[in-house]
Structure formats: C-alpha cells, structure tokens
Design a protein around this motif. Structure first.
Motif, PDB file in Angstrom:
ATOM      1  N   ILE A   1     -15.085 -15.652  18.404  1.00  0.00           N
ATOM      2  CA  ILE A   1     -16.467 -15.473  18.164  1.00  0.00           C
ATOM      3  C   ILE A   1     -17.274 -14.039  17.456  1.00  0.00           C
ATOM      4  N   GLN A   2     -16.396 -13.153  17.335  1.00  0.00           N
ATOM      5  CA  GLN A   2     -16.608 -11.863  16.835  1.00  0.00           C
ATOM      6  C   GLN A   2     -17.685 -11.936  15.525  1.00  0.00           C
ATOM      7  N   PRO A   3     -16.854 -12.772  14.465  1.00  0.00           N
ATOM      8  CA  PRO A   3     -17.805 -12.729  13.193  1.00  0.00           C
ATOM      9  C   PRO A   3     -19.167 -13.077  13.297  1.00  0.00           C
ATOM     10  N   LEU A   4     -19.595 -14.115  14.126  1.00  0.00           N
ATOM     11  CA  LEU A   4     -21.030 -14.690  14.315  1.00  0.00           C
ATOM     12  C   LEU A   4     -21.694 -13.581  14.549  1.00  0.00           C
ATOM     13  N   PHE A   5     -21.699 -12.298  14.753  1.00  0.00           N
ATOM     14  CA  PHE A   5     -22.451 -11.180  15.344  1.00  0.00           C
ATOM     15  C   PHE A   5     -22.454 -10.013  14.421  1.00  0.00           C
ATOM     16  N   ASP A   6     -21.723 -10.236  13.088  1.00  0.00           N
ATOM     17  CA  ASP A   6     -21.529  -9.527  12.281  1.00  0.00           C
ATOM     18  C   ASP A   6     -23.081  -8.986  11.420  1.00  0.00           C
ATOM     19  N   GLY A   7     -23.191  -7.660  11.498  1.00  0.00           N
ATOM     20  CA  GLY A   7     -24.562  -7.365  11.140  1.00  0.00           C
ATOM     21  C   GLY A   7     -25.651  -7.235  12.010  1.00  0.00           C
ATOM     22  N   ALA A   8     -25.627  -7.933  13.114  1.00  0.00           N
ATOM     23  CA  ALA A   8     -26.625  -7.842  14.117  1.00  0.00           C
ATOM     24  C   ALA A   8     -26.829  -6.621  14.975  1.00  0.00           C
ATOM     25  N   VAL A   9     -27.961  -6.080  15.108  1.00  0.00           N
ATOM     26  CA  VAL A   9     -28.130  -5.072  16.019  1.00  0.00           C
ATOM     27  C   VAL A   9     -28.627  -5.639  17.571  1.00  0.00           C
ATOM     28  N   ILE A  10     -27.872  -5.666  18.526  1.00  0.00           N
ATOM     29  CA  ILE A  10     -27.999  -6.462  19.665  1.00  0.00           C
ATOM     30  C   ILE A  10     -28.401  -5.269  20.596  1.00  0.00           C
ATOM     31  N   GLU A  11     -29.515  -5.671  21.543  1.00  0.00           N
ATOM     32  CA  GLU A  11     -29.834  -4.567  22.554  1.00  0.00           C
ATOM     33  C   GLU A  11     -30.170  -5.493  23.913  1.00  0.00           C
ATOM     34  N   PRO A  12     -29.854  -5.039  24.880  1.00  0.00           N
ATOM     35  CA  PRO A  12     -30.219  -5.827  26.394  1.00  0.00           C
ATOM     36  C   PRO A  12     -31.751  -5.748  26.430  1.00  0.00           C
TER      37      PRO A  12
ATOM     38  N   HIS B   1     -29.083 -10.571  24.864  1.00  0.00           N
ATOM     39  CA  HIS B   1     -29.532 -10.536  23.443  1.00  0.00           C
ATOM     40  C   HIS B   1     -30.622 -11.392  23.328  1.00  0.00           C
ATOM     41  N   ASN B   2     -31.608 -11.186  22.550  1.00  0.00           N
ATOM     42  CA  ASN B   2     -32.950 -11.861  22.789  1.00  0.00           C
ATOM     43  C   ASN B   2     -32.949 -13.147  22.307  1.00  0.00           C
ATOM     44  N   GLU B   3     -31.944 -13.369  21.218  1.00  0.00           N
ATOM     45  CA  GLU B   3     -31.703 -14.649  20.673  1.00  0.00           C
ATOM     46  C   GLU B   3     -31.349 -15.863  21.808  1.00  0.00           C
ATOM     47  N   ALA B   4     -30.522 -15.159  22.731  1.00  0.00           N
ATOM     48  CA  ALA B   4     -30.018 -16.188  23.620  1.00  0.00           C
ATOM     49  C   ALA B   4     -31.387 -16.954  24.559  1.00  0.00           C
ATOM     50  N   GLU B   5     -32.485 -16.395  24.459  1.00  0.00           N
ATOM     51  CA  GLU B   5     -33.636 -16.897  24.869  1.00  0.00           C
ATOM     52  C   GLU B   5     -33.928 -18.289  24.507  1.00  0.00           C
ATOM     53  N   PHE B   6     -33.587 -18.581  23.047  1.00  0.00           N
ATOM     54  CA  PHE B   6     -33.911 -19.914  22.521  1.00  0.00           C
ATOM     55  C   PHE B   6     -33.111 -20.950  22.923  1.00  0.00           C
TER      56      PHE B   6
ATOM     57  N   TYR C   1     -43.066 -14.736  16.970  1.00  0.00           N
ATOM     58  CA  TYR C   1     -41.924 -14.045  17.680  1.00  0.00           C
ATOM     59  C   TYR C   1     -41.350 -13.010  16.618  1.00  0.00           C
ATOM     60  N   PHE C   2     -41.175 -13.288  15.488  1.00  0.00           N
ATOM     61  CA  PHE C   2     -40.536 -12.427  14.396  1.00  0.00           C
ATOM     62  C   PHE C   2     -41.246 -11.376  13.820  1.00  0.00           C
ATOM     63  N   GLU C   3     -42.552 -11.519  14.221  1.00  0.00           N
ATOM     64  CA  GLU C   3     -43.340 -10.349  13.771  1.00  0.00           C
ATOM     65  C   GLU C   3     -43.097  -9.045  14.706  1.00  0.00           C
ATOM     66  N   VAL C   4     -42.845  -9.414  15.994  1.00  0.00           N
ATOM     67  CA  VAL C   4     -42.642  -8.434  17.010  1.00  0.00           C
ATOM     68  C   VAL C   4     -41.484  -8.106  17.070  1.00  0.00           C
ATOM     69  N   MET C   5     -40.574  -9.207  17.031  1.00  0.00           N
ATOM     70  CA  MET C   5     -38.921  -8.962  17.204  1.00  0.00           C
ATOM     71  C   MET C   5     -38.405  -9.333  15.768  1.00  0.00           C
TER      72      MET C   5
ATOM     73  N   LYS D   1     -36.248 -10.895  12.924  1.00  0.00           N
ATOM     74  CA  LYS D   1     -35.127 -11.694  12.955  1.00  0.00           C
ATOM     75  C   LYS D   1     -33.880 -10.753  12.458  1.00  0.00           C
ATOM     76  N   GLN D   2     -32.567 -10.850  13.269  1.00  0.00           N
ATOM     77  CA  GLN D   2     -31.474 -10.202  13.003  1.00  0.00           C
ATOM     78  C   GLN D   2     -30.644 -11.086  11.796  1.00  0.00           C
ATOM     79  N   PRO D   3     -29.827 -10.473  10.909  1.00  0.00           N
ATOM     80  CA  PRO D   3     -28.840 -11.069  10.143  1.00  0.00           C
ATOM     81  C   PRO D   3     -28.146 -11.993  11.029  1.00  0.00           C
ATOM     82  N   GLY D   4     -27.977 -13.245  10.556  1.00  0.00           N
ATOM     83  CA  GLY D   4     -26.926 -14.417  10.999  1.00  0.00           C
ATOM     84  C   GLY D   4     -27.720 -15.189  12.346  1.00  0.00           C
ATOM     85  N   PHE D   5     -28.855 -14.938  12.588  1.00  0.00           N
ATOM     86  CA  PHE D   5     -29.634 -15.608  13.498  1.00  0.00           C
ATOM     87  C   PHE D   5     -29.321 -16.993  13.445  1.00  0.00           C
TER      88      PHE D   5
END
Ligand code: ADP
Length: 353
Positions: free
Chosen positions: A240-251, A282-287, A303-307, A309-313
């Motif tokens: 699964i790891q490469p799917l998250f390359d370049g993304a900044v993830i916060e709880p 990860h915020n993207e899990a909300e979708f 949504y993306f104006e405030v949060m 979009k991360q690379p690889g969305f």
C-alpha cells in the motif's frame, strides 16, 4: 376533625409526589429531561423515522424539544461512542452538530441518548434518503446502486446551495481538530453495526491497514469463509505504501460515516451532520462513503480551499471507498463483494503487486 381533610390532602399530595418520583425512576429519559434538562413538563412525544439502527423520538417540553434515540437490545457503549464523537465535533465550533446531553441504560434493558433537537430545513424535510441497503438479495444490489445514484443526484440538486457551505465547514472541522495521540479515538465505536477499532496508532498507514481494511477482511473471512478476497486484500495491504508517496498526513477529526442519510441542514440553511463514527484519521478517508453522499464540484472546491488537495488524492480515492465496501459486504452480504474485489484487483495491477 377540621385537620382531617387537610391531612388527607397532604397525604394525597405526598403520595402523588412519590408516584411521580417512582415513575421517573422507571424512566431515566423523563427523569433527566425533568431535572437536568430543566423542563417542568413534557407536553408530547413523537416518533422520528429515517434511522438505520435505533428508535428515535422527539420530546416536546416547556424547556424546548429534545431528540432521543433508544436501543432495546444493546448497552450504552454504542451511544457513549456517539456522544463522544458528537461532542468532539461540536467543540470544533465549525460545522453544526447536535450537542449530546446524556447517555444511560434503560431499566428494561438497552440504552438511550438524549441530545439537542435540531429543526431541519426544507432540504431535509423533503429529502428522500435511502437506507444503506434496503435489498437483501444479490440480484437486487444492482438496482440498489442505480437507485442510490439517482437519489444522490436528487439530493445534490436539493441541497446544491448547501454543498459549498458543507465542503467549507467540513474542512474547517478537519483543520480545527488535530490529535496529539495519533490516529484512533478515545473509545471503540461502530460503523453501521460493525465494530470500529480505534486503538491509538502513531502511523496512519499502519492504522488504516490493520484497523480498517485488515479488520473488515478478517470479519469477511470469518463470516463468509471468503479466503480469496482476504488474501488479495492482505496482498494490497502489504503493497500500500507507494499510494501515499508525497502526501502530508495528519490526524484530523473525521465524522467517519458521511453519507446523505447523515447530512442535513437547519432552518437557516446551514449544514448539519449527524450520527457519526468519529475517529482521528487522514482527512481523505472522510470521502469513503462518497458513493452514497452526492458530493459535487461545489463541495470539493470549497473543501480544498480550506484543506488543500494532497498529491495522489485521486489514486487514494478508491482505497478509502474500499473500507466501506468491505463493511457493506459484512453488513449486507456478498452483493457488495464484486465492488470491493475489483478495487483490490485494480490496485494490485496498478501497484504491480
Ligand atoms: P440511527 O442511529 O438509527 O441511524 P439517526 O441518528 O440517523 O438514527 O437518526 C434518525 C433520524 O432522526 C435521522 O434520519 C434524522 O432525520 C433524525 N435526527 C437525528 N438527529 C436529530 C436531531 N439531533 N434532531 C432532530 N432530528 C434528528
């Protein structure tokens, strides 16, 4: 002799007071409303439909209305999880959610939650919502998908003007509530009626692999003996790891079960979200439930104006749908198997795993 009538009136009053107290003791919902809820009388109760799991009622009182859910079969843990989630979202002062007041056990078994009653605006009253799965046979699942898509379009049109506010406020909630404990939540909760494991974990990929995808795959294997999907799912988890390359993830604090049945708007037209399965993730899990939510372009743009979009969305989108498809397989049976399996197989091809 003149004292006798007065004494018997006193006795009658005392007896009636005692019977009120006894009645209240039998009914902890009334008891809370008439004490901490600051009402002196309950003027009416009415049933509210639309829920998937619990019975819901509106209590009208001289101190306003209260919304009450009861479940005759299960203890208060489920509602405690809901109350903690609602309170965490409420405290972000971003999107409107009902304030939870009280959770308790019912004397005859089961449990209840009392919360703020929210008067929904037109979009809710007229809204047609579909239960997660009204069809329980394999053949009818396709029909369910078509209906779901159709109703999502209707819903989208009805709340078109709310979409952008919903996107912005949801993003504000995600932005406002970060956790210093990592990914997880203070209690386990439920997604539909499936347990949702929220053990605090420092790493998101580990959390999502183990407690979201892995847990659902285990359940499928136990319930349906489906070792094919279990093994392919595990293979995906290992790669699964490469799917998250370049993304900044916060709880971020997530509602966790955001579909059209749990989204509404109040009489001012402000969005309201209900019935959560909260955790920090990860915020993207909300979708992940977006296939039943009718989110449109206006929603995502705001949504993306405030949060941002991360690379690889886009390439992670199906990964987050997968958790909910697996859960639907567990809840409603193998009609959802092919959707889950094709997501897994597409990823295995993409990742050359
Ligand atoms: P369940 O836990 O059974 O899925 P819900 O939380 O979805 O139940 O609630 C059932 C219905 O009650 C919802 O569809 C909604 O219309 C209504 N509802 C939920 N929360 C409130 C509230 N705080 N105030 C007013 N109505 C509510």
């Amino acid at each position: 002799a003149s004292l006798l009538p007065r004494r018997s009136a006193c006795l009658r009053r005392a007896a009636s007071k005692l019977s009120v107290v006894a009645a209240m003791g039998d009914d902890p919902i009334k008891e809370w409303i008439l004490t901490e809820g600051k009402a002196t009388k309950i003027t009416g109760t009415s049933s509210i439909g639309g829920g998937c799991i619990n019975a819901a009622q509106r209590y009208e009182t001289d101190a306003g209305s209260f919304f009450v859910k009861t479940n005759r079969r299960i203890g208060p843990a489920m509602f405690e999880g809901e109350a903690l989630g609602l309170k965490a979202m409420y405290d972000t002062k971003s999107i409107r959610v009902p304030l939870p007041y009280k959770v308790g056990s019912l004397p005859s078994g089961g449990s209840f939650i009392i919360m703020e009653f929210i008067q929904f605006g037109r979009s809710r009253g007229d809204q047609v919502t579909l239960s997660r799965n009204p069809f329980h046979t394999k053949k009818k699942v396709t029909l369910h998908f078509i209906l779901q898509a159709f109703i999502s379009i209707l819903y989208l049109e009805q709340i078109g003007h709310c979409q952008s506010a919903l996107g912005r406020k949801l993003a504000e909630m995600h932005k406002a509530a970060k956790s210093d404990k990592g990914y997880g939540f203070y209690v386990e909760n439920t997604i539909g009626s499936t347990p949702q494991i929220n053990t605090w974990t420092a790493d998101w990929i580990e959390f999502y692999s183990k407690h979201r995808l892995g847990y659902q795959l285990e359940l499928i294997s136990q319930r349906f003996g489906d070792s094919a999907i279990y093994e392919k799912g595990q293979q995906l988890i290992e790669n699964i790891q490469p799917l998250f390359d370049g993304a900044v993830i916060e709880p971020c604090l997530l509602h966790g079960d955001l579909w059209s049945g749990n989204i509404s708007s109040d009489t001012n037209g402000d969005p309201v979200i209900l019935d959560p399965a909260c955790y920090y993730g990860h915020n993207e899990a909300e979708f992940g439930m977006s296939w039943c939510a009718g989110f449109g372009g206006a929603f995502y743009n705001s949504y993306f104006e405030v949060m941002p979009k991360q690379p690889g969305f886009e390439k992670r989108r199906d990964l987050y749908l997968l958790y909910h498809y697996l859960n639907h397989y567990n809840l409603f049976g193998s009609g959802y198997r092919s959707s889950a399996m094709s997501i897994i197989e597409d990823y295995l091809r993409m990742l050359k795993a």
